[in-house]
Design a protein around this motif. Structure first.
Motif, PDB file in Angstrom:
ATOM      1  N   UNK A 286       0.610  -1.124   0.015  1.00  0.00           N
ATOM      2  CA  UNK A 286      -0.018  -0.035   0.050  1.00  0.00           C
ATOM      3  C   UNK A 286       0.913   1.101  -0.150  1.00  0.00           C
ATOM      4  N   UNK A 287       0.126   2.423   0.037  1.00  0.00           N
ATOM      5  CA  UNK A 287       0.856   3.610   0.193  1.00  0.00           C
ATOM      6  C   UNK A 287       0.654   4.347   1.418  1.00  0.00           C
ATOM      7  N   UNK A 288       1.933   4.579   2.099  1.00  0.00           N
ATOM      8  CA  UNK A 288       2.189   4.960   3.581  1.00  0.00           C
ATOM      9  C   UNK A 288       3.227   6.273   3.622  1.00  0.00           C
ATOM     10  N   UNK A 289       3.100   6.770   4.862  1.00  0.00           N
ATOM     11  CA  UNK A 289       3.935   7.738   5.144  1.00  0.00           C
ATOM     12  C   UNK A 289       5.213   7.297   5.730  1.00  0.00           C
ATOM     13  N   UNK A 290       6.327   7.802   5.691  1.00  0.00           N
ATOM     14  CA  UNK A 290       7.463   7.649   6.316  1.00  0.00           C
ATOM     15  C   UNK A 290       7.331   7.316   7.985  1.00  0.00           C
ATOM     16  N   UNK A 291       7.915   6.572   8.360  1.00  0.00           N
ATOM     17  CA  UNK A 291       7.858   6.228   9.805  1.00  0.00           C
ATOM     18  C   UNK A 291       6.731   5.057  10.119  1.00  0.00           C
ATOM     19  N   UNK A 292       5.507   5.008   9.150  1.00  0.00           N
ATOM     20  CA  UNK A 292       4.464   4.092   9.296  1.00  0.00           C
ATOM     21  C   UNK A 292       4.988   2.581   9.350  1.00  0.00           C
ATOM     22  N   UNK A 293       4.168   1.647   9.481  1.00  0.00           N
ATOM     23  CA  UNK A 293       4.270   0.229   9.441  1.00  0.00           C
ATOM     24  C   UNK A 293       3.374  -0.497   8.441  1.00  0.00           C
ATOM     25  N   UNK A 294       3.911  -1.648   8.061  1.00  0.00           N
ATOM     26  CA  UNK A 294       3.027  -2.325   7.073  1.00  0.00           C
ATOM     27  C   UNK A 294       3.315  -3.798   7.264  1.00  0.00           C
ATOM     28  N   UNK A 295       2.246  -4.602   7.065  1.00  0.00           N
ATOM     29  CA  UNK A 295       2.783  -6.090   7.194  1.00  0.00           C
ATOM     30  C   UNK A 295       2.424  -6.786   6.015  1.00  0.00           C
ATOM     31  N   UNK A 296       3.249  -7.324   5.006  1.00  0.00           N
ATOM     32  CA  UNK A 296       3.134  -8.168   4.015  1.00  0.00           C
ATOM     33  C   UNK A 296       2.715  -9.561   4.397  1.00  0.00           C
ATOM     34  N   UNK A 297       1.994 -10.178   3.406  1.00  0.00           N
ATOM     35  CA  UNK A 297       1.402 -11.584   3.760  1.00  0.00           C
ATOM     36  C   UNK A 297       2.109 -12.387   2.654  1.00  0.00           C
ATOM     37  N   UNK A 298       2.233 -13.508   2.542  1.00  0.00           N
ATOM     38  CA  UNK A 298       2.598 -14.408   1.418  1.00  0.00           C
ATOM     39  C   UNK A 298       1.927 -15.813   1.852  1.00  0.00           C
ATOM     40  N   UNK A 299       1.010 -16.196   0.879  1.00  0.00           N
ATOM     41  CA  UNK A 299       0.406 -17.514   1.268  1.00  0.00           C
ATOM     42  C   UNK A 299       0.856 -18.596   0.073  1.00  0.00           C
ATOM     43  N   UNK A 300       1.318 -19.446   0.466  1.00  0.00           N
ATOM     44  CA  UNK A 300       1.773 -20.662  -0.455  1.00  0.00           C
ATOM     45  C   UNK A 300       0.600 -21.675  -0.600  1.00  0.00           C
ATOM     46  N   UNK A 301       0.403 -22.071  -1.690  1.00  0.00           N
ATOM     47  CA  UNK A 301      -0.513 -23.296  -1.856  1.00  0.00           C
ATOM     48  C   UNK A 301       0.281 -24.390  -2.961  1.00  0.00           C
ATOM     49  N   UNK A 302      -0.199 -25.223  -2.976  1.00  0.00           N
ATOM     50  CA  UNK A 302       0.527 -26.363  -3.915  1.00  0.00           C
ATOM     51  C   UNK A 302       1.282 -27.272  -3.113  1.00  0.00           C
ATOM     52  N   UNK A 303       1.966 -26.800  -2.075  1.00  0.00           N
ATOM     53  CA  UNK A 303       2.888 -27.593  -1.324  1.00  0.00           C
ATOM     54  C   UNK A 303       2.864 -27.104   0.066  1.00  0.00           C
TER      55      UNK A 303
END
Length: 123
Positions: free
Chosen positions: A9-26
């Motif tokens: 996403x778009x955030x300001x300096x100093x902010x936080x984000x959490x990225x998620x990666x979901x796996x399938x197939x294995x």
């Protein structure tokens, strides 16, 4: 293994984000997983990795102390918690995985890649 990232996403300096990666197939418990990023006009850069066997982690110098990679094997999911974001963190972030991978794999050794998620940090 098929990977799908989300959480950018778009955030300001100093902010936080959490990225998620979901796996399938294995199931992810036999895979080391990593995050890379690529800013416009730059080469893809290593961000963080978590080892399949014991969860040991390693980080790129530019994100040490600010980012944290974690995993929930029961959910086949890997996360990237990003704190104290800076404009130079702006990039497309990619998740990747490698069965029985080490902590020191070169970018070309990773075998599964997601489509990426955009992170934009403004000052």
């Amino acid at each position: 293994v098929y990977l799908v990232e989300s959480g950018g996403g778009s955030v300001q300096a100093g902010d936080s984000l959490r990225l998620t990666c979901v796996a399938s197939g294995r199931t992810l418990n036999m895979y080391s997983a990593a995050w890379f990023r690529q800013a416009p006009g730059k080469e893809r850069e290593f961000v963080a990795v978590t080892r399949w066997s014991d969860g040991t982690t390693r980080y790129g110098d530019s994100v040490k102390g600010r980012f944290a990679i974690t995993r929930e094997n029961t959910k086949n999911t890997v996360y990237l918690q990003m704190n104290s974001l800076k404009p130079e963190d702006t990039a497309v972030y990619y998740c990747t995985a490698k069965r029985y991978g080490s902590l020191w794999l070169h970018e070309t050794d990773w075998t599964g890649w997601g489509q990426g998620t955009q992170v934009t940090v403004s000052s």
